[in-house]
Design an enzyme around this catalytic site. Sequence first.
Site, PDB file in Angstrom:
ATOM      1  N   LYS A  77       7.065   5.640   6.221  1.00 56.95           N
ATOM      2  CA  LYS A  77       7.082   4.168   6.160  1.00 56.95           C
ATOM      3  C   LYS A  77       8.543   3.741   6.320  1.00 56.95           C
ATOM      4  CE  LYS A  77       4.785   0.596   3.437  1.00 56.95           C
ATOM      5  NZ  LYS A  77       4.199  -0.127   4.560  1.00 56.95           N
TER       6      LYS A  77
HETATM    7  N1  PMP Z   1      -0.602   1.281   8.120  1.00 62.24           N
HETATM    8  C1  PMP Z   1       0.551   0.614   8.129  1.00 62.24           C
HETATM    9  C2  PMP Z   1       1.344   0.570   9.391  1.00 62.24           C
HETATM   10  C3  PMP Z   1       1.019  -0.016   6.979  1.00 62.24           C
HETATM   11  O1  PMP Z   1       2.170  -0.691   6.975  1.00 62.24           O
HETATM   12  C4  PMP Z   1       0.239   0.033   5.798  1.00 62.24           C
HETATM   13  C5  PMP Z   1       0.715  -0.664   4.558  1.00 62.24           C
HETATM   14  N2  PMP Z   1       1.542   0.172   3.796  1.00 62.24           N
HETATM   15  C6  PMP Z   1      -0.964   0.742   5.839  1.00 62.24           C
HETATM   16  C7  PMP Z   1      -1.351   1.353   7.017  1.00 62.24           C
HETATM   17  C8  PMP Z   1      -1.815   0.867   4.617  1.00 62.24           C
HETATM   18  O2  PMP Z   1      -1.208   1.709   3.666  1.00 62.24           O
HETATM   19  P1  PMP Z   1      -1.428   1.543   2.110  1.00 62.24           P
HETATM   20  O3  PMP Z   1      -2.874   1.544   1.877  1.00 62.24           O
HETATM   21  O4  PMP Z   1      -0.744   2.714   1.521  1.00 62.24           O
HETATM   22  O5  PMP Z   1      -0.802   0.249   1.716  1.00 62.24           O
END
Ligand code: PMP
Length: 302
Positions: A155
């Site tokens: 991320k």
């Molecule tokens: N994909 C992307 C590109 C994201 O930014 C997020 C948000 N963090 C997610 C998927 C979903 O991840 P999470 O469930 O951990 O928030």
Amino acid sequence: MKLGDWVWRNGEWVKWEDATVHVSAHALHYGSSVFEGIRAYQTDKGTAILRLRPHTQRLVNSCKIARIGLELTAEDLDNAILETVRRNAHPACYIRPLTFRSTGPAFGLNARNNKIETIIMTWEWGAYLGEEGLKNGIDAQVSSYRRMVPMPMGKIGGQYVNSSIISMEASDNGFTEGIALDLQGHVSEGAGENIFVVHNNMLYTPGAGSSILLGVTRDSVIQLAADMGLQVRYETIAREMLYVADEVFMTGTAAEITPIRSVDRVKVGEGKPGPITKALQDSFFAVTSGKAEDTHGWLTYV
Ligand code: PMP
């Protein structure tokens, strides 16, 4: 939107308005930051953070991927996050930890001796894709931009230029959110959400090879589906599956579990949230509100 008064910055407390950086900070130029999005929910037993450790562990992993030398452990981050939520006294909030390559001797790309900073900020944030969308489903489009990031499992700040463009393009075209295909043209994920498809009573989601961020909410849905006796298949998903599926929904910390009622103006199923989406949503919110037993140990009380 209520902002948290205090920002945790490298172990110190700084007022929100004073939490600034210099224009020479490396991350501002090259996107050399990693971050998390976490939610704290209001329950009868007080404020609880949902799946704290998987998020802080992912931040540690993102630092490894981005070659950012983080000196904090996942446990340090857990404690700092808990303190920040306590100090800002939110009943429920969104939590944003961010680690970035800051100012230092180097202005070029290889800046390993620049300072590494970590901040934690909070704000009170409602349904990311709207309360209406959470209830009745959103209209999504397949983006003209592919999910074209080099390290999808991390991320990492710089990669979010891709997500921002996908999200802005969707909104300019009158949609609530955009869905990116991967470089091969298979379904990858939303701008900031993972994707699930229900077809003939089977639940599908793209696997790690489809350029996705391995979402924490995706993992929660997989566990809730297993509790309901539903197996999830990790497959490459063709774009057309979005049009012929019985149900499609998105998952994310911000988006929670949001039904998709149309893709590219083609109605998904009956054009309203389907029974499997609704059942998963209900069991998710039963845990986050503290009403159902937290059988998986997802909540950390503040
Ligand atoms: N994909 C992307 C590109 C994201 O930014 C997020 C948000 N963090 C997610 C998927 C979903 O991840 P999470 O469930 O951990 O928030």
